[in-house]
Design an enzyme around this catalytic site. Structure first.
Site, PDB file in Angstrom:
ATOM      1  N   TRP A   1      13.490   8.534   6.603  1.00  0.00           N
ATOM      2  CA  TRP A   1      13.927   9.447   5.555  1.00  0.00           C
ATOM      3  C   TRP A   1      15.395   9.823   5.711  1.00  0.00           C
ATOM      4  CZ3 TRP A   1      14.047  10.370   0.953  1.00  0.00           C
ATOM      5  CH2 TRP A   1      14.162  11.615   0.340  1.00  0.00           C
TER       6      TRP A   1
ATOM      7  N   GLY B   1       9.777  17.145  -1.957  1.00  0.00           N
ATOM      8  CA  GLY B   1       9.391  16.533  -3.223  1.00  0.00           C
ATOM      9  C   GLY B   1       8.685  15.209  -2.987  1.00  0.00           C
TER      10      GLY B   1
ATOM     11  N   ALA C   1      10.363   7.061   0.993  1.00  0.00           N
ATOM     12  CA  ALA C   1      11.697   6.630   1.396  1.00  0.00           C
ATOM     13  C   ALA C   1      11.991   5.179   1.024  1.00  0.00           C
ATOM     14  CB  ALA C   1      11.874   6.846   2.904  1.00  0.00           C
TER      15      ALA C   1
ATOM     16  N   LYS D   1       0.392  19.024   1.957  1.00  0.00           N
ATOM     17  CA  LYS D   1      -0.096  17.829   1.242  1.00  0.00           C
ATOM     18  C   LYS D   1      -0.376  16.683   2.213  1.00  0.00           C
ATOM     19  CE  LYS D   1       3.976  15.653   1.663  1.00  0.00           C
ATOM     20  NZ  LYS D   1       4.249  14.394   2.385  1.00  0.00           N
TER      21      LYS D   1
ATOM     22  N   SER E   1       2.710   5.531   2.347  1.00  0.00           N
ATOM     23  CA  SER E   1       2.450   6.843   2.936  1.00  0.00           C
ATOM     24  C   SER E   1       1.847   6.705   4.324  1.00  0.00           C
ATOM     25  CB  SER E   1       1.502   7.640   2.034  1.00  0.00           C
ATOM     26  OG  SER E   1       0.988   8.764   2.720  1.00  0.00           O
ATOM     27  N   ARG E   2       2.538   7.255   5.332  1.00  0.00           N
ATOM     28  CA  ARG E   2       2.053   7.155   6.709  1.00  0.00           C
ATOM     29  C   ARG E   2       0.734   7.906   6.894  1.00  0.00           C
ATOM     30  NH1 ARG E   2       7.520   9.124   9.416  1.00  0.00           N
ATOM     31  NH2 ARG E   2       7.744   9.977   7.339  1.00  0.00           N
TER      32      ARG E   2
ATOM     33  N   VAL F   1       5.910   8.919  13.067  1.00  0.00           N
ATOM     34  CA  VAL F   1       5.290  10.239  13.077  1.00  0.00           C
ATOM     35  C   VAL F   1       4.470  10.438  11.806  1.00  0.00           C
ATOM     36  CG1 VAL F   1       5.723  12.731  13.049  1.00  0.00           C
ATOM     37  CG2 VAL F   1       7.118  11.237  14.504  1.00  0.00           C
TER      38      VAL F   1
ATOM     39  N   GLU G   1       3.037  13.552  10.187  1.00  0.00           N
ATOM     40  CA  GLU G   1       3.082  15.012  10.328  1.00  0.00           C
ATOM     41  C   GLU G   1       1.740  15.675  10.020  1.00  0.00           C
ATOM     42  OE1 GLU G   1       5.379  16.878  11.514  1.00  0.00           O
ATOM     43  OE2 GLU G   1       7.391  16.121  11.072  1.00  0.00           O
TER      44      GLU G   1
END
Length: 343
Positions: A15, A139, A143, A194, A257-258, A282, A284
């Protein structure tokens, strides 16, 4: 005399590198800051971030550096580092900050132990820097898409609206449209919470539960996000905006999306340790599941989805059993469950 930077981006992950790229391409005077000289030299030689964004060449006007003193004098600092390192990075900057520098967290998490959002952590670590100059950028920000030049939007959240306008102007480009908000806590919690829902959405996909189940899961997840946000003083409508619903949709749907990918791996029977090792980045949502649960207990807020995901992540419960237990909860009145959210 060295020209003052428009934007300093601290953090050379996916990011942080993307933010530096899009801002440099938009003509901003921006520098990407690495952890040390060796890392910066490696990036300079490669001419790209080969680990996270191979093939995305650095523009000629993108600076690379590692000295905190240079970053601290920028008009806007974007801290694009994992949430667990926000405090240590801020403490390095604190004695060096220009008095009018805007500092924005780009991390989407809640600090373990203190249960503070990233802007609250920054306010402590950067004290006595003005609180109105400390906020967040959040938002629907996948990335890889943004680095490829696809259009995106984000929200800059600052309690001082003049500072918000200044940051909005500096960060807006033709391909990245920036909105502003004064609801800092809401924007931050939307971005953090989220990730919990995205983990569960990935489990839905990994178990092949279908679109109906996934849509219901995301909707109920949004209700949980809003309840906890309101308990912390956030505006409920923030969760219907870009930092809430917008980010939620992107993170629950994107193959990049990780957190969603981690959920898929868990549904396939992988252990958390194995899934994280294969992810290599990571996620989160793992720590946020634990910290959000603690917050909910403190504020007496019901979070059945977060509770079940906590049991899957940390107590060895199977995703299949967690899904069954969610489906078999006592019947509810949906309007009663949402009462007060948008009053």
């Amino acid at each position: 005399m060295i020209q003052r930077l428009d934007v300093a981006v601290i953090g050379t992950g996916n990011w942080g590198t993307t933010l530096a790229l899009v801002l440099a391409r938009g003509g901003r005077n921006v520098t990407l800051f690495g952890r040390n000289q060796a890392e910066v030299e490696q990036l300079q030689v490669a001419g790209e971030n080969s680990r996270f964004l191979p093939g995305q060449r650095f523009p000629a006007n993108l600076g690379l550096a590692f000295e905190p003193a240079l970053a601290a004098q920028a008009q806007v600092i974007l801290l694009a580092v994992p949430s667990k390192t926000i405090r240590s990075n801020a403490l390095q900057l604190a004695p060096l900050l220009a008095p009018d520098t805007i500092v924005l967290s780009c991390a989407k998490g809640i600090e373990t132990g203190s249960l503070e959002t990233m802007s609250e952590v920054l306010a402590e670590a950067l004290s006595p820097h003005p609180r109105g100059l400390i906020g967040a950028l959040s938002g629907p920000n996948i990335a890889n898409e943004i680095a490829q030049g696809l259009p995106s939007t984000s929200v800059v959240a600052l309690s001082d609206d003049q500072a918000g306008q200044r940051a909005q102007s500096l960060l807006t480009t033709t391909l990245m449209r920036i909105y502003r908000s004064s609801d800092v806590i809401g924007v931050e919690l939307g971005g953090a919470l989220k990730n919990i829902v995205a983990l569960g959405a990935g489990i839905c996909d990994g178990m092949g539960l279908g679109d109906n189940a996934k849509a219901a899961f995301i909707t109920r997840g949004l209700a949980e996000m809003t309840r906890l946000g309101m308990a912390r003083g956030a505006h409920p409508l923030t969760f219907a905006g870009l930092a809430g619903l917008g980010d939620l949709i992107a993170t629950c749907a994107s193959p990049h999306s990780r957190n969603r990918r981690l959920g898929e791996a868990l549904a396939r029977g992988q252990s958390l340790e194995t899934a994280l090792a294969q992810l290599g980045q990571v996620a989160e949502g793992v720590n946020t599941t634990a910290t959000a649960r603690q917050l909910a207990q403190h504020y007496n807020v019901e979070l059945p989805i977060a509770d079940e995901l906590y049991r899957v992540l940390f107590e060895g419960k199977s995703p299949q059993q967690a899904g069954l237990d969610l489906m078999q909860r006592d019947p509810k009145n949906e309007l009663a469950g949402l009462q007060g959210l948008f009053a």
